[in-house]
Design an enzyme around this catalytic site. Structure first.
Site, short mmCIF file in Angstrom:
data_model
loop_
_atom_site.label_atom_id
_atom_site.label_comp_id
_atom_site.label_asym_id
_atom_site.label_seq_id
_atom_site.Cartn_x
_atom_site.Cartn_y
_atom_site.Cartn_z
NE ARG A 1 33.60 7.40 47.75
CZ ARG A 1 32.88 7.23 48.86
NH1 ARG A 1 31.57 7.30 48.78
NH2 ARG A 1 33.46 7.02 50.02
NE ARG B 1 19.58 1.03 16.82
CZ ARG B 1 19.39 0.71 18.09
NH1 ARG B 1 20.27 1.10 19.00
NH2 ARG B 1 18.35 0.02 18.46
CG HIS B 2 25.02 8.41 12.34
ND1 HIS B 2 25.50 9.65 12.67
CD2 HIS B 2 25.92 7.87 11.46
CE1 HIS B 2 26.65 9.87 12.04
NE2 HIS B 2 26.92 8.81 11.29
CB THR C 1 32.71 13.55 7.68
OG1 THR C 1 32.43 12.18 7.98
CG2 THR C 1 33.98 13.96 8.41
CB SER C 2 30.29 11.75 11.98
OG SER C 2 29.12 11.37 11.31
CG HIS D 1 68.07 -1.51 49.40
ND1 HIS D 1 68.04 -2.06 48.15
CD2 HIS D 1 69.25 -0.83 49.48
CE1 HIS D 1 69.15 -1.75 47.50
NE2 HIS D 1 69.90 -0.99 48.29
CD GLN E 1 35.21 8.73 8.75
OE1 GLN E 1 34.87 8.04 9.71
NE2 GLN E 1 34.73 8.56 7.52
CB SER F 1 39.78 1.59 62.22
OG SER F 1 39.31 0.28 62.40
CB SER G 1 33.49 5.16 18.51
OG SER G 1 32.51 6.03 19.04
NE ARG H 1 30.44 6.83 21.93
CZ ARG H 1 29.51 7.71 21.57
NH1 ARG H 1 28.97 8.50 22.49
NH2 ARG H 1 29.12 7.80 20.31
#
Length: 481
Positions: free
Chosen positions: A17, A82-83, A108-109, A156, A238, A286, A331, A335
């Protein structure tokens, strides 16, 4: 049929949007996974330059397939493995069979994951900063134009000493220039994670280079330079420290607070009919009340700014619960929180630019409001004029007090206009200063140094901030919704 399926599942309105194409792309899968491939190419190039047995043919093969990502294959691989990183390693290797043995070598990842996040954060700031500069530019022009137009000040949310329309805009500008400094600092403080290995010790690369520490350091430096960063973090676990995310998102949350305050002020002034945001020729305020001109852009900014401020809780909590060298509970949260913060900031800046390019001021309404309140505010000046004409300060104070309360009763109890000035003119006591009343009640005598403050502030603190963005000032925002 495929297009119709899009409407069968939730779509984030931040993208579907509101958000700009460039910011939506910045956090897209296309950019993310293309960047992963670029990082694997950088790594291979640097490793080859430092003596590892990697061929030109392998690098050329990787480069030729940098952008042709088979997303369906990657998704299938991730379902099996699963990685996500290994799924894309396998997908890249499938189209680069010659280079397959050296893709992701020693890494490494987080080499691809964290470094890509840092690139997206940097590029996200590079999208936001010119947009913020344009908002500041538009508001600076507005402040200059109305630098000496008197208006009621409010403390105020009660009428107070006069200020000017331009001076009030400078209060908004001061906060925005602070945000400019914060965003620029957060952007410039970003470093690359670089080539650090599984727990940040670079052990895998030290093994690859047979204990040559200099080559490991040079590898880190070369990859950092290829990614267009000046520095890498010297120590990491890491991951890079999640405090970095706090620094980035806190600058955006602070911007959210600024925008909420500015747009709330505009909404309050719209209620007074002193200032209005742009209103399109065919816009409907409106569905039930056709006369209404609702400040929907400012309301949208406030709505999204609250979300931007609320997102700040995520990196604070994430950084606080990272165990030892890292845990993976960062993680899924990151995301969502990192892209949403930048997307939301992007939307509110685009909307605020649209507002500031078309703000409408109604001087006659402002003047009428001043006339209603100014006689009360002028009482001290009337007392001073009477004392100069030979009157007694205490006697004059009592006279004014009584007349003021009588006028206030007319306003509050009878719904009439403020007739204090007429009462003063009818009272013989004030005969010595009747000829001065017009001058005493000139609104411009009540605004102090507001015009001079505006001129100096714009010259010394606002215009210099905009200098680096001069070439990007002419972009005009047209909101689609």
């Amino acid at each position: 049929m495929e297009g119709a399926d899009e409407f069968m599942k939730y779509r984030s309105p931040l993208v579907s949007r509101y958000a700009s194409k460039e910011m939506a792309y910045n956090f897209s899968d296309r950019k993310k996974f293309t960047t992963w491939r670029k990082l694997w190419i950088y790594l291979a190039k640097a490793e080859k330059a430092l003596g590892l047995p990697i061929t030109d043919a392998q690098i050329q093969e990787m480069e030729s397939h940098e952008k042709d990502i088979d997303f369906a294959m990657a998704a299938e691989e991730e379902r099996k493995l699963r990685h996500d990183v290994m799924a894309h390693v396998h997908t890249f290797a499938h189209c680069c069979p010659t280079a397959a043995p050296i893709i992701h070598l020693g890494a490494t990842s987080c080499y691809v994951g964290d470094n890509t996040d840092l690139i997206m954060l940097r590029d996200g700031f590079d999208i936001l900063l010119p947009k913020l500069a344009r908002v500041i530019d538009r508001l600076a022009n507005f402040a200059e134009k109305y630098a000496d137009l008197p208006t009621l000040g409010f403390t105020h949310y009660q009428p107070a000493q006069l200020t000017t329309v331009g001076k009030r805009a400078c209060l908004w500008l001061q906060d925005l220039t602070m945000d400019m400094r914060n965003l620029q600092r957060a952007r410039d403080d970003l470093r690359f994670r670089g080539v650090k290995g599984t727990t940040g010790t670079q052990a895998s690369f030290l093994q690859l280079f047979q204990g040559d520490h200099n080559k490991v350091e040079e590898l880190d430096r070369m990859v950092t330079e290829m990614a267009a960063f000046k520095k890498a973090y010297l120590v990491t676990g890491q991951t890079y420290s999640r405090k970095v995310d706090i620094d980035c998102l806190s600058s955006l949350a602070s911007l959210g607070a600024t925008v909420h305050k500015i747009c709330t002020d505009i909404r309050l002034l719209a209620n007074l009919k002193e200032i209005e945001e742009p209103f399109e020729k065919e816009q409907i305020g409106s569905s039930a009340m056709p006369y209404k001109r609702n400040p929907m852009r400012a309301e949208r900014c406030c709505s999204l700014a609250r979300h931007l401020v609320a997102l700040m809780a995520d990196p604070l909590q994430t950084a606080s619960v990272q165990w030892l060298e890292r845990t993976l509970d960062d993680s899924a949260n990151r995301r969502i929180s990192l892209p949403e913060s930048f997307l939301t900031a992007d939307i509110i800046l685009s909307t605020l630019q649209n507002i500031t390019e078309g703000l409408v001021v109604y001087p006659k309404v402002i003047e009428r409001h001043i006339r209603h309140e100014l006689p009360f505010m002028a009482t001290e000046n009337i007392i001073m004029a009477m004392v100069k004409a030979g009157g007694n300060r205490q006697d004059c104070h009592e006279k004014i007090r009584v007349l003021s309360q009588e006028a206030a009763a007319v306003v509050k109890q009878e719904g009439g206009d403020n007739d204090l000035l007429a009462r003063v003119q009818r009272d013989p006591y004030f005969a010595p200063i009747l000829g001065q009343l017009d001058a005493i009640l000139d609104p411009k005598t009540f605004i102090g140094r507001a015009p001079q403050q505006v001129a100096r502030f714009l010259s010394e603190e606002v215009r210099p901030v905009l200098e680096p963005y001069k070439a990007k000032m002419d972009v005009k925002i047209e909101l689609e919704l």
